[in-house]
Scaffold this motif. Structure first.
Motif, PDB file in Angstrom:
ATOM      1  N   HIS A 107       0.860  -1.174   0.000  1.00 59.22           N
ATOM      2  CA  HIS A 107       0.000   0.000   0.000  1.00 59.22           C
ATOM      3  C   HIS A 107       0.901   1.231   0.000  1.00 59.22           C
ATOM      4  O   HIS A 107       1.918   1.245   0.692  1.00 59.22           O
ATOM      5  N   PRO A 108       0.565   2.259  -0.776  1.00 51.40           N
ATOM      6  CA  PRO A 108       1.471   3.404  -0.869  1.00 51.40           C
ATOM      7  C   PRO A 108       1.603   4.235   0.398  1.00 51.40           C
ATOM      8  O   PRO A 108       2.590   4.948   0.557  1.00 51.40           O
ATOM      9  N   TYR A 109       0.628   4.152   1.314  1.00 50.93           N
ATOM     10  CA  TYR A 109       0.660   5.005   2.492  1.00 50.93           C
ATOM     11  C   TYR A 109       0.671   4.225   3.805  1.00 50.93           C
ATOM     12  O   TYR A 109       0.641   4.826   4.875  1.00 50.93           O
ATOM     13  N   VAL A 148     -16.597  -4.737  12.150  1.00 48.90           N
ATOM     14  CA  VAL A 148     -15.498  -4.927  11.204  1.00 48.90           C
ATOM     15  C   VAL A 148     -14.169  -4.815  11.948  1.00 48.90           C
ATOM     16  O   VAL A 148     -13.952  -3.845  12.692  1.00 48.90           O
ATOM     17  N   ILE A 149     -13.278  -5.798  11.765  1.00 46.54           N
ATOM     18  CA  ILE A 149     -11.937  -5.728  12.343  1.00 46.54           C
ATOM     19  C   ILE A 149     -11.027  -5.053  11.328  1.00 46.54           C
ATOM     20  O   ILE A 149     -10.542  -5.679  10.384  1.00 46.54           O
ATOM     21  N   ALA A 150     -10.791  -3.753  11.507  1.00 48.57           N
ATOM     22  CA  ALA A 150      -9.912  -2.988  10.620  1.00 48.57           C
ATOM     23  C   ALA A 150      -8.520  -2.837  11.209  1.00 48.57           C
ATOM     24  O   ALA A 150      -7.701  -2.076  10.696  1.00 48.57           O
ATOM     25  N   ALA A 151      -8.231  -3.563  12.287  1.00 48.38           N
ATOM     26  CA  ALA A 151      -6.944  -3.473  12.981  1.00 48.38           C
ATOM     27  C   ALA A 151      -5.836  -4.127  12.171  1.00 48.38           C
ATOM     28  O   ALA A 151      -6.095  -4.941  11.275  1.00 48.38           O
ATOM     29  N   GLN A 152      -4.596  -3.798  12.506  1.00 52.81           N
ATOM     30  CA  GLN A 152      -3.415  -4.415  11.906  1.00 52.81           C
ATOM     31  C   GLN A 152      -2.407  -4.714  13.006  1.00 52.81           C
ATOM     32  O   GLN A 152      -2.244  -3.925  13.938  1.00 52.81           O
ATOM     33  N   THR A 210      -3.575   3.898  12.216  1.00 54.05           N
ATOM     34  CA  THR A 210      -5.033   3.906  12.282  1.00 54.05           C
ATOM     35  C   THR A 210      -5.598   5.140  11.598  1.00 54.05           C
ATOM     36  O   THR A 210      -6.593   5.065  10.859  1.00 54.05           O
ATOM     37  N   LEU A 211      -4.980   6.279  11.829  1.00 59.06           N
ATOM     38  CA  LEU A 211      -5.442   7.518  11.212  1.00 59.06           C
ATOM     39  C   LEU A 211      -5.391   7.416   9.689  1.00 59.06           C
ATOM     40  O   LEU A 211      -6.349   7.788   8.997  1.00 59.06           O
ATOM     41  N   VAL A 212      -4.296   6.897   9.153  1.00 59.17           N
ATOM     42  CA  VAL A 212      -4.166   6.753   7.704  1.00 59.17           C
ATOM     43  C   VAL A 212      -5.198   5.761   7.172  1.00 59.17           C
ATOM     44  O   VAL A 212      -5.853   6.001   6.148  1.00 59.17           O
ATOM     45  N   ASN A 213      -5.361   4.643   7.878  1.00 56.39           N
ATOM     46  CA  ASN A 213      -6.310   3.624   7.435  1.00 56.39           C
ATOM     47  C   ASN A 213      -7.732   4.169   7.408  1.00 56.39           C
ATOM     48  O   ASN A 213      -8.467   3.976   6.426  1.00 56.39           O
TER      49      ASN A 213
END
Length: 347
Positions: A56-58, A127-131, A139-142
């Motif tokens: 991912h670019p960011y 939704v689990i959007a964690a990494q 998190t802010l970027v995601n």
């Protein structure tokens, strides 16, 4: 005139040396990692680990859509199925690091999974959007980019541990660039094109590990300082607060409710696993981060607090180490977030 030695005269010593190096490599892998090279590669580059290799670019990585074992990822890199379309239920995005992603448990046994059961599937979509290894900066970027069009109704943050490690690292910078390695694609993509059978070679597997390292874990994108500054740190509380405020502003602009979750901490495991001095540093830092989140929840309109740190006294029944949770611990975390989501829903 002396006869020229045959080809095998040179080949045999080379083969013997290479064989000795490989045998030494096998012994080294077994001693250091507990497995031989092929199994080591399966764990880090194939199956579920292979799904993590999306670039991912960011962001340092974004998981690739697919399934391997108990892990499934959608096209946004979230752990779980695709977001429902058209959207019919209230959508709850759960952010954080490994304590939220929780690859050690099936989806239903993570705290977001238990939260889904408590909220019910008829009205809510969790939704689990964690990494793994994510900081509030990730998190802010995601949330800003990957989920820019997800129309979330609730944004839940269970953060702090990974920010704290950057916060104690010498030479602190608020963008965490003092620890973050080069962001973006895998530095040597040729390894993904070569046959997996090469992982039977200890030399090849060690070389790939040395050049590429693990993928699918943001910890792999961080350098490890030789020493942490527990005496003068944490330095990064202001950066932690700034990131939380930015997520809040973004959530407000998208008409989503923000729920901040304080981090749970189990001191005996910290003392046993990482030593009392280091464990004490984590405890003090997390206490400061938790108090900051409580203050923000009081000061910012529309923010709910899931005070996980105050909701239960952890034991070995709830924790696998100083911050990661068992299935029973996940249940208690989910109950705390459940109460906060219901409170936000009633506004």
């Amino acid at each position: 005139m002396a006869r020229k030695p045959p080809f095998w005269f040179y080949l045999v010593p080379v083969v013997l040396v290479m064989g000795a190096v490989e045998l030494a490599g096998y012994a080294g892998f077994r001693f250091k990692h507990g497995v031989f090279p092929r199994e080591f590669a399966r764990r880090h580059y194939e199956g579920a680990a292979g799904l993590y290799m999306g670039d991912h670019p960011y962001l340092p990585y974004l998981a690739t859509k697919g399934r391997a074992g108990a892990l499934e990822f959608n096209s946004r890199g979230d752990r779980g199925p695709e977001l429902e379309s058209p959207k019919r239920r209230l959508r709850v995005l759960c952010y954080g690091g490994s304590t939220t992603f929780d690859g050690a448990h099936d989806w239903d046994e993570t705290w977001p999974g238990r939260l889904q059961a408590l909220l019910g599937r008829d009205r809510y979509e969790v939704v689990i959007a964690a990494q793994n290894g994510a900081t509030t900066a990730d998190t802010l970027v995601n949330y800003a980019l990957v989920h820019s069009d997800s129309s979330a109704d609730f944004v839940l943050l269970y953060e702090g541990i990974n920010d704290l490690e950057s916060s104690y690292a010498p030479g602190f910078r608020p963008d965490y660039a003092h620890r973050r390695r080069k962001i973006g694609g895998e530095p040597y993509p040729v390894f993904k094109e070569l046959p997996a059978a090469l992982h039977y070679s200890a030399v090849y597997t060690a070389l790939r590990w040395r050049l590429v390292g693990p993928r699918g874990d943001l910890h792999a994108q961080f350098s490890r300082p030789t020493a942490y500054d527990f005496k003068n740190g944490p330095f990064g509380l202001s950066a932690f607060e700034a990131n939380l405020r930015s997520v809040y502003a973004l959530a407000r602009s998208r008409k989503a409710a923000l729920v901040l979750g304080t981090a749970q901490y189990y001191r005996p495991w910290a003392a046993a696993h990482i030593g009392p001095a280091v464990g004490g540093g984590w405890r003090r830092g997390l206490a400061a981060e938790n108090e900051l989140q409580r203050r923000l929840a009081r000061a910012l309109p529309g923010v709910e607090l899931a005070d996980v740190a105050a909701s239960f006294v952890p034991t070995e029944e709830h924790m696998t180490d100083f911050c990661h949770l068992t299935a029973k611990g996940n249940e208690l975390v989910a109950k705390t977030f459940h109460a906060a989501v219901l409170s936000a829903s009633s506004r």
